[in-house]
Scaffold this motif. Structure first.
Motif, mmCIF file in Angstrom:
data_model
loop_
_atom_site.group_PDB
_atom_site.id
_atom_site.type_symbol
_atom_site.label_atom_id
_atom_site.label_comp_id
_atom_site.label_asym_id
_atom_site.label_seq_id
_atom_site.Cartn_x
_atom_site.Cartn_y
_atom_site.Cartn_z
ATOM 1 N N LEU A 124 5.097 5.870 9.126
ATOM 2 C CA LEU A 124 4.647 4.708 8.359
ATOM 3 C C LEU A 124 5.299 4.739 6.983
ATOM 4 C CD1 LEU A 124 0.816 5.007 9.078
ATOM 5 C CD2 LEU A 124 2.258 3.103 9.824
ATOM 6 N N GLY A 125 5.539 3.580 6.423
ATOM 7 C CA GLY A 125 6.103 3.535 5.071
ATOM 8 C C GLY A 125 5.627 2.305 4.343
ATOM 9 N N ARG A 126 5.815 2.292 3.039
ATOM 10 C CA ARG A 126 5.401 1.113 2.268
ATOM 11 C C ARG A 126 6.279 0.971 1.027
ATOM 12 N NH1 ARG A 126 1.924 5.236 0.829
ATOM 13 N NH2 ARG A 126 1.627 5.512 -1.425
ATOM 14 N N ALA A 127 6.294 -0.235 0.495
ATOM 15 C CA ALA A 127 7.005 -0.494 -0.760
ATOM 16 C C ALA A 127 6.270 -1.593 -1.497
ATOM 17 C CB ALA A 127 8.440 -0.939 -0.470
ATOM 18 N N GLY B 42 4.092 -7.198 -1.347
ATOM 19 C CA GLY B 42 4.198 -5.818 -0.839
ATOM 20 C C GLY B 42 4.782 -5.799 0.565
ATOM 21 N N ALA B 43 5.087 -4.594 1.030
ATOM 22 C CA ALA B 43 5.607 -4.420 2.397
ATOM 23 C C ALA B 43 5.109 -3.102 2.966
ATOM 24 C CB ALA B 43 7.137 -4.437 2.388
ATOM 25 N N GLY B 44 4.849 -3.120 4.268
ATOM 26 C CA GLY B 44 4.467 -1.892 4.969
ATOM 27 C C GLY B 44 5.189 -1.882 6.308
ATOM 28 N N ALA B 45 5.533 -0.693 6.786
ATOM 29 C CA ALA B 45 6.334 -0.621 8.015
ATOM 30 C C ALA B 45 5.868 0.509 8.913
ATOM 31 C CB ALA B 45 7.806 -0.406 7.652
ATOM 32 N N ALA B 46 6.140 0.340 10.207
ATOM 33 C CA ALA B 46 5.844 1.396 11.181
ATOM 34 C C ALA B 46 7.025 1.546 12.129
ATOM 35 C CB ALA B 46 4.587 1.050 11.974
ATOM 36 N N SER C 140 0.651 -9.977 5.860
ATOM 37 C CA SER C 140 1.058 -9.074 6.955
ATOM 38 C C SER C 140 1.301 -7.640 6.490
ATOM 39 C CB SER C 140 2.327 -9.604 7.620
ATOM 40 O OG SER C 140 3.383 -9.583 6.683
ATOM 41 N N ALA C 141 1.481 -7.445 5.183
ATOM 42 C CA ALA C 141 1.753 -6.089 4.673
ATOM 43 C C ALA C 141 0.486 -5.278 4.468
ATOM 44 C CB ALA C 141 2.529 -6.182 3.353
ATOM 45 N N SER C 142 -0.673 -5.931 4.461
ATOM 46 C CA SER C 142 -1.877 -5.231 3.990
ATOM 47 C C SER C 142 -2.301 -4.082 4.909
ATOM 48 C CB SER C 142 -3.015 -6.218 3.724
ATOM 49 O OG SER C 142 -3.887 -6.361 4.809
ATOM 50 N N VAL C 143 -2.262 -4.285 6.217
ATOM 51 C CA VAL C 143 -2.702 -3.223 7.131
ATOM 52 C C VAL C 143 -1.735 -2.015 7.094
ATOM 53 C CG1 VAL C 143 -3.082 -2.632 9.561
ATOM 54 C CG2 VAL C 143 -4.150 -4.673 8.594
ATOM 55 N N PRO C 144 -0.405 -2.220 7.215
ATOM 56 C CA PRO C 144 0.465 -1.038 7.158
ATOM 57 C C PRO C 144 0.490 -0.340 5.796
ATOM 58 C CG PRO C 144 1.792 -3.045 7.327
ATOM 59 C CD PRO C 144 0.365 -3.441 7.577
ATOM 60 N N ILE C 145 0.327 -1.089 4.706
ATOM 61 C CA ILE C 145 0.256 -0.425 3.390
ATOM 62 C C ILE C 145 -0.977 0.480 3.363
ATOM 63 C CG2 ILE C 145 -0.163 -0.752 0.904
ATOM 64 C CD1 ILE C 145 1.533 -3.288 1.001
ATOM 65 N N ALA C 146 -2.110 -0.055 3.838
ATOM 66 C CA ALA C 146 -3.346 0.730 3.843
ATOM 67 C C ALA C 146 -3.202 1.970 4.726
ATOM 68 C CB ALA C 146 -4.511 -0.139 4.320
ATOM 69 N N MET C 147 -2.606 1.798 5.893
ATOM 70 C CA MET C 147 -2.463 2.945 6.812
ATOM 71 C C MET C 147 -1.567 4.019 6.195
ATOM 72 S SD MET C 147 -2.102 1.133 10.503
ATOM 73 C CE MET C 147 -2.071 2.675 11.393
ATOM 74 N N SER C 148 -0.489 3.565 5.574
ATOM 75 C CA SER C 148 0.442 4.514 4.960
ATOM 76 C C SER C 148 -0.255 5.314 3.843
ATOM 77 C CB SER C 148 1.644 3.714 4.448
ATOM 78 O OG SER C 148 2.318 4.373 3.451
#
Ligand code: COA
Length: 335
Positions: free
Chosen positions: A16-19, A168-172, A295-303
């Motif tokens: 997981l990653g975020r920016a 923001g951005a989050g990725a998996a 769309s970024a909120s869930v992956p940012i939180a997970m990261s």
């Protein structure tokens, strides 16, 4: 809870990653821009500050940064990716897909790269699509990014919406893995109900209302929302989607260790907690720092949760999100 052992390949959340941008816009800053107060925003939404991307940068810049950080955590070179999905409602350009700009920024070529528009449910939709691609056996490593520069589609004169959103951005990185490696995506459940489309939309700029001087003057290119109706839809559908994905996998709310609910409003999350009976302490929230990043909120939180030790090996994570459409999705991951 006890691990479920599954034979054969499964979809693994390998990294997981975020920016997020450095610039912080506080509630005090907003007090100087519109008729609002820090107290109103905190009491009604739980938000204290949000991040804003500087001019000159676009969604693909944050998406590429989050993607690199997810690959790093997965210990996989970006060249291992064989598909790239970007969930966004704030694409760099009307066409082509933002995913192709991300592909370029990652130094890749040839691999399929496309966007999906499911608003705040976009990342969970992306998980569902990536899972199907991996399970087909035709792909081995798929990147899903949720990236939004909502500050560019926010009406900064409308106090009922501008206090809510951030960038923001989050990725998996999702891989086809053998049993026993952990981070198993158990299931994804998706849904939508277009009867509520008008509750949250950006009416101008599409084929129905192409951009003209009039659409610009009438501010048709920014978010318009019926906050109260969206609130009700959000509590109802995020709770129902969560129940569906639990039930069809033989789990109960008591099995859930951590919930990642879309960070739209702390009161919506409290409503989901009440409706599902999952104690609020099990929800991982960071809305106070970022506001609603769609769309970024869930992956940012997970990261962040992984980094803070809130999401640990063996935990059952429940994801649930809803956005414009309305479109919703829930997922279960055994970390
Ligand atoms: N500062 C001060 N007052 C504000 C305000 C602000 N930023 N925004 C609205 N108000 C006022 C309203 O004008 C209204 O005043 P009135 O009673 O004199 O008409 C009053 O506060 C109450 O407004 P209301 O809309 O009933 O507030 P609410 O408790 O429903 O909260 C939202 C508004 C937008 C925060 C809430 O409805 C919400 O979060 N909805 C979901 C939004 C969302 O998540 N959208 C994205 C989904 S992915």
């Amino acid at each position: 809870m006890a691990s479920t052992h599954i034979a054969g390949p499964y979809t693994r959340v390998a990294g997981l990653g975020r920016a997020v941008p450095d610039r912080v816009l506080t509630n005090a800053d907003l007090e100087r821009m519109v008729d609002t107060t820090d107290q109103w925003i905190v009491e009604r939404t739980g938000i204290r500050e949000r991040r804003i991307l500087p001019e000159g940068q676009a969604t693909s810049d944050l998406a590429a940064a989050a993607a690199r950080s997810a690959c790093q955590q997965a210990e996989l070179p970006v060249t291992q990716l064989d598909a790239l999905i970007v969930a966004t409602i704030t694409p760099d350009t009307q066409a082509p897909a933002t995913a192709v700009y991300v592909q370029q920024k990652l130094g890749l070529s040839q691999i399929p790269a496309f966007d999906i528009a499911a608003a705040c449910a976009g990342f969970v939709y992306g998980l569902g699509i990536a899972d199907a691609m991996l399970q087909s056996g035709r792909y081995k490593c798929v990147l899903v990014v949720g990236a939004e520069i909502l500050s560019r589609i926010t009406d900064w004169t409308d106090r009922t919406t501008c206090v809510l959103f951030g960038d923001g951005a989050g990725a998996a990185v999702l891989t086809r893995a053998e049993a026993g490696q952990g981070q198993r995506l158990i299931d994804v459940s998706l849904g939508a109900d277009g009867a509520h489309a008008a509750q949250l939309e950006i009416p101008g700029g599409g084929s129905r209302e192409p951009t003209t001087q009039t659409t610009v003057e009438q501010r048709r290119h920014v978010v318009r929302m019926n906050g109260r109706q969206v609130f009700t839809q959000a509590v109802k559908n995020m709770s129902a989607a969560a129940a569906t994905v639990l039930e069809r996998n033989g789990r109960t709310t008591a099995d859930v260790d951590v919930v990642f609910a879309h960070q739209a409003n702390l009161r919506i999350i409290e409503g989901i907690s009440q409706r599902t009976g999952i104690p609020l302490e099990r929800f991982f929230n960071n809305i106070e720092k970022y506001g609603n990043t769609s769309s970024a909120s869930v992956p940012i939180a997970m990261s962040e949760a992984v980094e803070q030790g809130r999401l640990k090996r063996g935990d059952l994570a429940l994801l649930t999100a809803l956005g414009a459409g309305v479109a919703w999705g829930s997922a279960l991951i055994e970390w």
